[in-house]
Motif scaffolding. Structure first.
Motif, PDB file in Angstrom:
ATOM      1  N   LEU A  47      71.793 -61.053  52.029  1.00 19.88           N
ATOM      2  CA  LEU A  47      73.078 -61.281  52.667  1.00 19.88           C
ATOM      3  C   LEU A  47      73.334 -60.386  53.879  1.00 19.88           C
ATOM      4  CD1 LEU A  47      75.343 -61.650  49.489  1.00 19.88           C
ATOM      5  CD2 LEU A  47      74.526 -63.475  50.986  1.00 19.88           C
ATOM      6  N   GLU A  48      72.431 -59.464  54.133  1.00 17.47           N
ATOM      7  CA  GLU A  48      72.638 -58.538  55.234  1.00 17.47           C
ATOM      8  C   GLU A  48      72.698 -59.266  56.576  1.00 17.47           C
ATOM      9  OE1 GLU A  48      73.336 -55.240  54.801  1.00 17.47           O
ATOM     10  OE2 GLU A  48      73.384 -55.944  52.720  1.00 17.47           O
ATOM     11  N   GLU A  49      73.761 -59.007  57.336  1.00 15.60           N
ATOM     12  CA  GLU A  49      73.954 -59.530  58.692  1.00 15.60           C
ATOM     13  C   GLU A  49      74.017 -61.057  58.764  1.00 15.60           C
ATOM     14  OE1 GLU A  49      71.069 -57.761  61.249  1.00 15.60           O
ATOM     15  OE2 GLU A  49      71.771 -55.724  60.881  1.00 15.60           O
ATOM     16  N   ILE A  50      74.294 -61.697  57.629  1.00 17.39           N
ATOM     17  CA  ILE A  50      74.444 -63.142  57.628  1.00 17.39           C
ATOM     18  C   ILE A  50      75.802 -63.517  58.237  1.00 17.39           C
ATOM     19  CG2 ILE A  50      74.780 -65.151  56.123  1.00 17.39           C
ATOM     20  CD1 ILE A  50      71.895 -64.429  56.460  1.00 17.39           C
ATOM     21  N   LYS A  51      75.796 -64.535  59.093  1.00 17.34           N
ATOM     22  CA  LYS A  51      77.023 -64.980  59.748  1.00 17.34           C
ATOM     23  C   LYS A  51      77.481 -66.361  59.284  1.00 17.34           C
ATOM     24  CE  LYS A  51      76.273 -62.213  63.923  1.00 17.34           C
ATOM     25  NZ  LYS A  51      76.047 -62.243  65.395  1.00 17.34           N
ATOM     26  N   LYS A  52      76.567 -67.137  58.700  1.00 17.68           N
ATOM     27  CA  LYS A  52      76.925 -68.460  58.198  1.00 17.68           C
ATOM     28  C   LYS A  52      76.254 -68.688  56.855  1.00 17.68           C
ATOM     29  CE  LYS A  52      77.623 -70.685  62.708  1.00 17.68           C
ATOM     30  NZ  LYS A  52      77.187 -71.775  63.615  1.00 17.68           N
ATOM     31  N   ILE A  53      77.053 -69.114  55.879  1.00 16.39           N
ATOM     32  CA  ILE A  53      76.526 -69.405  54.539  1.00 16.39           C
ATOM     33  C   ILE A  53      76.918 -70.826  54.148  1.00 16.39           C
ATOM     34  CG2 ILE A  53      76.551 -68.801  52.086  1.00 16.39           C
ATOM     35  CD1 ILE A  53      77.132 -65.948  52.818  1.00 16.39           C
ATOM     36  N   TYR A  54      75.923 -71.592  53.716  1.00 18.59           N
ATOM     37  CA  TYR A  54      76.132 -72.942  53.191  1.00 18.59           C
ATOM     38  C   TYR A  54      75.655 -72.923  51.733  1.00 18.59           C
ATOM     39  CZ  TYR A  54      75.903 -73.710  58.240  1.00 18.59           C
ATOM     40  OH  TYR A  54      76.095 -73.632  59.601  1.00 18.59           O
TER      41      TYR A  54
END
Length: 232
Positions: A47-54
């Motif tokens: 999840l580090e530095e994630i900007k979009k999650i689907y």
């Protein structure tokens, strides 16, 4: 190809709850989010530095949604963006999330049986949900996903593979199948036994079938011996 966080059934905790993901740069697509999944996502720094999650959800059993609330909370409060949840029964999903304290402003919900989206990192992705045979108490879905790397079917939890999916595999419309597979074999089982999988998939097609959601009663070596793969 998709990567797996866990490959076990609900009670086979040693292998973790079955969940898969595709991560490219700062975009993440997650398939199911059982009780052990958020911990593993954090442990592996996914999840580090994630900007979009689907997030694609196949059904609402705890080993598939047990940490969905944590993933949404983390995305909303820490990563500061709303994840998108895909699940065909929108009312059920909203009710479930509300019951665990996740308010509707924290996420986006797509509840069509056929959805598509374009992400700058993941590319164009389409998802076709298909009802599957699992339990009578809640709806359960498999899905066909089409992306730049190819097309695959993901069963979720299911004790049957529809003829339509087998036909698509035979015709080359599917590159591979990810199938819930167990060692226990009895009448009324809500999961697909290895015996039943062997009866369903001809030997010529088994190299395109990947077994997941393994219980404690199945031997991975026997899966491979029968011509199938075990997801890793």
């Amino acid at each position: 190809m998709i990567n797996f966080i866990g490959i076990g059934s609900a009670f086979n905790t040693q292998l973790g709850n079955t969940s898969a993901f595709i991560k490219k740069k700062d975009s993440l697509l997650l398939i199911d989010s059982g009780g052990t999944v958020f911990h593993r996502l954090r442990e592996l720094n996914i999840l580090e530095e994630i900007k979009k999650i689907y997030i694609i959800i196949t059904h609402t059993h705890p080993d598939h949604v047990g940490s969905l609330g944590e993933v949404i909370f983390y995305s909303y409060y820490i990563l500061e963006h709303k994840p998108t949840v895909f699940f065909p029964n929108g009312e059920l999903m909203k009710s479930f999330l509300t019951s665990i304290g996740v308010s509707q402003e924290m996420y986006l919900l797509e509840s069509s049986s056929k959805v598509g989206f374009a992400d700058e990192n993941l590319g164009e992705i389409s998802v076709e949900f298909l009802p599957v045979s699992h339990v009578k108490t809640i709806p359960a879905y498999g899905f066909v996903m089409r992306q730049i790397e190819g097309v695959f079917y993901y069963s979720g939890d299911s004790n049957h593979i529809e003829d339509e999916i087998i036909t698509r595999l035979k015709n080359g419309e599917l590159d591979r199948i990810y199938q819930d597979t167990c060692g226990l074999d009895y009448e009324g089982n809500s999961h697909m036994s290895l015996r039943k999988l062997k009866e369903t998939i001809h030997s010529d097609l088994r190299n395109q079938v990947y077994c997941m959601h393994l219980d404690q009663h199945i031997d991975p070596k026997e899966i491979v011996h029968q011509g199938f793969h075990v997801v890793k």
